[in-house]
Design a protein around this motif. Structure first.
Motif, mmCIF file in Angstrom:
data_model
loop_
_atom_site.group_PDB
_atom_site.id
_atom_site.type_symbol
_atom_site.label_atom_id
_atom_site.label_comp_id
_atom_site.label_asym_id
_atom_site.label_seq_id
_atom_site.Cartn_x
_atom_site.Cartn_y
_atom_site.Cartn_z
ATOM 1 N N THR A 117 0.850 -1.186 0.000
ATOM 2 C CA THR A 117 0.000 0.000 0.000
ATOM 3 C C THR A 117 0.884 1.234 0.000
ATOM 4 O OG1 THR A 117 -1.634 -1.213 1.303
ATOM 5 C CG2 THR A 117 -1.932 1.159 1.102
ATOM 6 N N SER A 118 0.946 1.868 -1.146
ATOM 7 C CA SER A 118 1.662 3.130 -1.289
ATOM 8 C C SER A 118 0.686 4.255 -0.956
ATOM 9 C CB SER A 118 2.221 3.236 -2.710
ATOM 10 O OG SER A 118 2.911 4.444 -2.904
ATOM 11 N N SER A 119 0.752 5.372 -1.655
ATOM 12 C CA SER A 119 -0.096 6.527 -1.334
ATOM 13 C C SER A 119 -0.035 7.537 -2.469
ATOM 14 C CB SER A 119 0.379 7.180 -0.035
ATOM 15 O OG SER A 119 -0.281 8.412 0.193
ATOM 16 N N ILE A 120 -1.089 8.349 -2.587
ATOM 17 C CA ILE A 120 -1.011 9.492 -3.491
ATOM 18 C C ILE A 120 0.067 10.472 -3.028
ATOM 19 C CG2 ILE A 120 -3.383 9.332 -4.323
ATOM 20 C CD1 ILE A 120 -4.138 11.513 -2.302
ATOM 21 N N ALA A 121 0.572 10.286 -1.800
ATOM 22 C CA ALA A 121 1.634 11.144 -1.277
ATOM 23 C C ALA A 121 2.903 11.082 -2.112
ATOM 24 C CB ALA A 121 1.955 10.762 0.167
ATOM 25 N N VAL A 122 3.108 10.006 -2.864
ATOM 26 C CA VAL A 122 4.382 9.831 -3.570
ATOM 27 C C VAL A 122 4.374 10.473 -4.949
ATOM 28 C CG1 VAL A 122 4.729 7.670 -2.313
ATOM 29 C CG2 VAL A 122 3.888 7.586 -4.667
ATOM 30 N N VAL A 123 3.215 11.040 -5.362
ATOM 31 C CA VAL A 123 3.154 11.732 -6.656
ATOM 32 C C VAL A 123 2.718 13.171 -6.443
ATOM 33 C CG1 VAL A 123 2.801 9.693 -8.089
ATOM 34 C CG2 VAL A 123 0.820 10.811 -7.037
ATOM 35 N N ASN A 124 2.962 13.998 -7.461
ATOM 36 C CA ASN A 124 2.626 15.416 -7.338
ATOM 37 C C ASN A 124 2.597 16.036 -8.731
ATOM 38 O OD1 ASN A 124 1.989 17.765 -6.001
ATOM 39 N ND2 ASN A 124 4.097 18.303 -5.492
ATOM 40 N N GLY A 125 1.951 17.176 -8.818
ATOM 41 C CA GLY A 125 1.901 17.883 -10.089
ATOM 42 C C GLY A 125 1.429 19.302 -9.876
ATOM 43 N N ALA A 169 4.119 -5.024 -6.266
ATOM 44 C CA ALA A 169 3.444 -3.935 -6.961
ATOM 45 C C ALA A 169 2.860 -3.006 -5.912
ATOM 46 C CB ALA A 169 2.364 -4.467 -7.900
ATOM 47 N N PHE A 170 2.516 -1.784 -6.335
ATOM 48 C CA PHE A 170 2.129 -0.723 -5.411
ATOM 49 C C PHE A 170 0.739 -0.188 -5.768
ATOM 50 C CE2 PHE A 170 6.635 -0.897 -6.125
ATOM 51 C CZ PHE A 170 7.231 -0.714 -4.889
ATOM 52 N N VAL A 171 -0.133 -0.090 -4.751
ATOM 53 C CA VAL A 171 -1.461 0.500 -4.921
ATOM 54 C C VAL A 171 -1.505 1.792 -4.109
ATOM 55 C CG1 VAL A 171 -3.933 0.222 -4.488
ATOM 56 C CG2 VAL A 171 -2.588 -1.686 -5.404
ATOM 57 N N MET A 172 -2.045 2.867 -4.702
ATOM 58 C CA MET A 172 -1.930 4.213 -4.143
ATOM 59 C C MET A 172 -3.319 4.780 -3.823
ATOM 60 S SD MET A 172 0.640 5.218 -7.230
ATOM 61 C CE MET A 172 1.014 6.897 -6.750
ATOM 62 N N PRO A 173 -3.789 4.638 -2.587
ATOM 63 C CA PRO A 173 -5.114 5.153 -2.242
ATOM 64 C C PRO A 173 -5.122 6.665 -2.040
ATOM 65 C CG PRO A 173 -4.357 3.439 -0.703
ATOM 66 C CD PRO A 173 -3.185 3.898 -1.488
ATOM 67 N N GLY A 174 -6.321 7.251 -2.164
ATOM 68 C CA GLY A 174 -6.549 8.633 -1.781
ATOM 69 C C GLY A 174 -7.116 8.698 -0.372
ATOM 70 N N ALA A 234 -5.299 4.384 -6.913
ATOM 71 C CA ALA A 234 -6.656 4.016 -6.483
ATOM 72 C C ALA A 234 -7.180 5.189 -5.671
ATOM 73 C CB ALA A 234 -6.630 2.735 -5.652
ATOM 74 N N ALA A 235 -7.184 6.351 -6.314
ATOM 75 C CA ALA A 235 -7.396 7.607 -5.598
ATOM 76 C C ALA A 235 -8.845 8.058 -5.554
ATOM 77 C CB ALA A 235 -6.538 8.710 -6.226
ATOM 78 N N GLY A 236 -9.681 7.553 -6.457
ATOM 79 C CA GLY A 236 -11.096 7.886 -6.390
ATOM 80 C C GLY A 236 -11.447 9.195 -7.073
#
Length: 336
Positions: A117-125, A169-174, A234-236
């Motif tokens: 379980t990763s996170s939306i924390a690891v991406v940005n824009g 593999a990594f899943v990235m929740p919101g 998997a941010a919704g």
């Protein structure tokens, strides 16, 4: 898959993942810090074995990894880090070091597949941009929790580079909501505060709102469909807070607050909350870290679901459905 291991099994994501895996006929070994909390969450379910243990002592539960086909790692140190004060030592211990210990222990036990379980924390824009999995966040542009999740992913990727026969593999929740939030998480507490009409107003910011059951689906799908070393959002749904409280009002019948709270007012509130927290020992209801994150991430919560949809078959249920089920679960538990 036949036998799987789930860390953080009594948490919001973890318990929904456990239930999904059991529904699919798998044998589940579920890591929980206490048998009592696990019984409160699950009761007695055929096919479920509770493994009492803690991510601070991976070696203590490592024997239970033997014979498992997949490890699903959902445990993390999160909400405490937004309760005021400094938490880097524990964030690193649980989110980074223990993750490294877990994948090494899993490999030593013969497990060759881990879904992290990763996170939306690891991406940005940029503000307003549609963010995808390739848009990695600069660690210098990260609070302590975000930095811990970046490093957590890195230790898994390092292990993959040195162990070519290991799969992860990594899943990235919101911002995750849904039934089963026994803790509750900050998301669940927001729902409870809304129902009690305890929100002083509408805070600023935008969010990526996702149902824990949809994230659980992504985790399970990743075990069979994901590509090695890949991240899957998997941010919704992107939504602004004024629009979100309107959905709460429609679903619950509880009137939404009308007054908007500007960020300038949140700073002194958070500072006073942290002062009270230091005196009482209770976590701050609103911390400076929360305000910083809310301000920094505003309009940076649009995430592209295309990769997860195409490769994992992931879709997202409506926000109203999630809130309805979340509220019904809280009422059934007597938590509201």
């Amino acid at each position: 898959m036949h036998t799987v291991f789930v860390t953080g099994a009594t948490g919001l994501l973890g318990n929904n993942l456990v239930r999904l895996l059991l529904e699919r006929g798998l044998v589940v070994r579920a890591l929980a810090r206490s048998q009592a909390k696990a019984r409160a969450q699950f009761g007695e379910i055929p096919g479920l074995t509770i493994i009492e243990g803690d991510m601070q002592d991976v070696a203590g539960f490592a024997p239970a990894l033997t014979g498992c086909d997949v490890v699903f790692h959902t445990a993390a140190y999160f909400r405490e880090s937004y309760g005021g004060g400094k938490h880097w030592a524990m964030l690193k211990r649980i989110n980074v070091d223990a993750t490294a210990e877990l994948i090494a222990a899993s490999y030593a036990a013969g497990v060759r597949r881990l879904i992290h379980t990763s996170s939306i924390a690891v991406v940005n824009g940029p503000r307003g941009a549609l963010i995808n999995e390739s848009m990695t966040r600069d660690p210098r542009d990260a609070d302590d929790y975000y930095r811990s999740k970046i490093q957590s992913d890195a230790v898994v990727q390092d292990f993959l580079r040195s162990h070519p026969e290991m799969f992860a593999a990594f899943v990235m929740p919101g911002w995750t909501h849904g039934p089963g939030d026994l803790g509750p998480t900050a998301a669940g507490q927001f729902t409870r505060d809304y129902l009690k009409r305890a929100l002083p107003g509408i805070p600023p910011g935008t969010f990526s709102f996702v149902d824990a059951r949809d994230v659980a689906f992504a985790m399970a799908a990743a075990a069979g469909k994901a590509r090695r070393g890949e991240h899957y959002l998997a941010a919704g749904h992107h939504i602004a807070m004024p629009d979100l409280v309107q959905i709460y009002q429609q679903v619950t019948g509880v009137p939404a607050p009308k007054r908007k709270i500007p960020v300038a007012i949140l700073w002194p509130i958070a500072a006073s909350q942290e002062l009270v927290a230091r005196i009482t020992g209770r976590p701050a209801l609103l911390s400076l870290a929360t305000v910083r994150t809310m301000r920094a991430e505003a309009e940076r919560t649009r995430f592209n679901p295309a990769k997860s949809h195409d490769e994992l078959g992931l879709t997202f249920r409506p926000i109203a459905e999630t809130i309805r089920d979340e509220v019904a679960w809280f009422k059934k538990q007597g938590m509201v």
